[in-house]
Design a protein around this motif. Structure first.
Motif, PDB file in Angstrom:
ATOM      1  N   ALA A 125      64.900  29.162  18.478  1.00 42.55           N
ATOM      2  CA  ALA A 125      65.649  30.110  19.309  1.00 42.55           C
ATOM      3  C   ALA A 125      66.649  29.401  20.218  1.00 42.55           C
ATOM      4  CB  ALA A 125      64.681  30.952  20.132  1.00 42.55           C
ATOM      5  N   SER A 126      66.260  28.282  20.804  1.00 40.37           N
ATOM      6  CA  SER A 126      67.141  27.588  21.748  1.00 40.37           C
ATOM      7  C   SER A 126      68.335  26.914  21.076  1.00 40.37           C
ATOM      8  CB  SER A 126      66.354  26.565  22.561  1.00 40.37           C
ATOM      9  OG  SER A 126      65.662  25.678  21.718  1.00 40.37           O
ATOM     10  N   TRP A 127      68.398  26.923  19.754  1.00 43.36           N
ATOM     11  CA  TRP A 127      69.559  26.393  19.042  1.00 43.36           C
ATOM     12  C   TRP A 127      70.597  27.477  18.792  1.00 43.36           C
ATOM     13  CZ3 TRP A 127      67.780  22.617  14.634  1.00 43.36           C
ATOM     14  CH2 TRP A 127      66.991  21.608  15.189  1.00 43.36           C
ATOM     15  N   VAL A 128      70.256  28.731  19.061  1.00 41.83           N
ATOM     16  CA  VAL A 128      71.186  29.841  18.872  1.00 41.83           C
ATOM     17  C   VAL A 128      72.158  29.852  20.054  1.00 41.83           C
ATOM     18  CG1 VAL A 128      71.382  32.359  18.711  1.00 41.83           C
ATOM     19  CG2 VAL A 128      69.493  31.183  17.571  1.00 41.83           C
ATOM     20  N   CYS A 129      73.420  30.007  19.763  1.00 38.12           N
ATOM     21  CA  CYS A 129      74.474  30.057  20.791  1.00 38.12           C
ATOM     22  C   CYS A 129      74.537  28.776  21.624  1.00 38.12           C
ATOM     23  CB  CYS A 129      74.299  31.280  21.693  1.00 38.12           C
ATOM     24  SG  CYS A 129      74.310  32.839  20.796  1.00 38.12           S
ATOM     25  N   ASP A 130      74.306  27.640  20.977  1.00 33.81           N
ATOM     26  CA  ASP A 130      74.393  26.351  21.664  1.00 33.81           C
ATOM     27  C   ASP A 130      75.691  25.615  21.342  1.00 33.81           C
ATOM     28  OD1 ASP A 130      73.915  25.590  19.052  1.00 33.81           O
ATOM     29  OD2 ASP A 130      72.289  24.205  19.540  1.00 33.81           O
ATOM     30  N   ARG A 131      76.628  26.320  20.725  1.00 34.67           N
ATOM     31  CA  ARG A 131      77.957  25.811  20.349  1.00 34.67           C
ATOM     32  C   ARG A 131      77.909  24.794  19.207  1.00 34.67           C
ATOM     33  NH1 ARG A 131      79.441  25.915  26.363  1.00 34.67           N
ATOM     34  NH2 ARG A 131      80.465  27.932  26.508  1.00 34.67           N
TER      35      ARG A 131
END
Length: 161
Positions: free
Chosen positions: A51-57
Motif C-alpha cells: 500500500a505504501s508504494w501507491v502514489c509514491d511517484r
C-alpha cells in the motif's frame, strides 16, 4: 429478414470485440503484499504492491496504474479505503501497510496501539516494553536487545531480552 439478422449479429459481435479491447480494471484491487501486508493489485492481476508504494511517484505496476491521477489526485481521499489508516488525529493518516508494523508512523502511536488499529501483541521478532525512543510504541525489534543501548525504560532490552 435473414440478412437483417446477419447484420445484427455482426454488429453485436463487433461491439463485443470492441469492449474486449478496452482495459478493464479489477473491481477490487485489495491484495496481500509480501510480509502479509495490505497491497494494491496491478492491472496484470498478478503483481501486488505494498500500500505504501501507491502514489509514491514511482511506478511499481507495469502500466503505472499505482500512480494515476484518479488514484493519487487528492490523497488520502482519492485512495480506496483499504489502503488508508486514519490516525487518532483526524487530519493524519498512514498507508494501511504501516499499521501494526511496530513503528510510530502516526506520531502518537495510534497506528500501533489505538483500539481501532487492532494490532496483535509483539511478534517473535519484537520485545514488549515501554520504549524510550519516540520511534517505537510498545515493542522494539529484538535486534536491538543486548546492544549496549537503552531502548526500554527499565533496561529490559539489555538485561531480560
Amino acid at each position: 429478414s435473414a440478412l437483417a439478422l446477419l447484420v445484427l449479429a455482426a454488429a453485436v459481435a463487433s461491439a463485443v470485440a470492441a469492449l474486449a479491447l478496452l482495459p478493464r480494471a479489477p473491481e477490487n484491487r485489495l491484495c496481500t503484499a509480501p510480509n502479509n501486508r495490505t497491497g494494491f493489485l496491478c492491472d496484470d492481476r498478478v503483481t501486488c504492491v505494498p500500500a505504501s508504494w501507491v502514489c509514491d511517484r514511482a511506478s511499481n505496476c507495469r502500466n503505472g496504474e499505482d500512480e494515476q491521477e484518479q488514484l493519487c489526485g487528492d490523497l488520502p481521499h482519492s485512495l480506496p479505503g483499504y489502503l488508508v489508516f486514519y490516525c487518532s488525529n483526524p487530519r493524519s493518516w498512514v498507508y494501511a501497510d504501516q499499521r501494526c508494523n511496530g513503528m510510530n508512523d502516526c506520531g502518537d502511536c495510534s497506528d500501533e496501539s489505538w483500539s481501532s488499529a487492532a494490532c496483535p501483541p509483539c511478534g517473535q521478532e519484537w520485545w514488549s516494553c515501554s520504549p524510550v525512543h519516540f520511534e517505537f510504541c510498545s515493542c522494539i525489534p529484538r535486534r536491538l536487545c543486548r546492544d549496549g543501548i537503552q531502548h526500554c525504560l527499565g533496561w529490559s532490552d539489555e538485561f531480560l531480552c
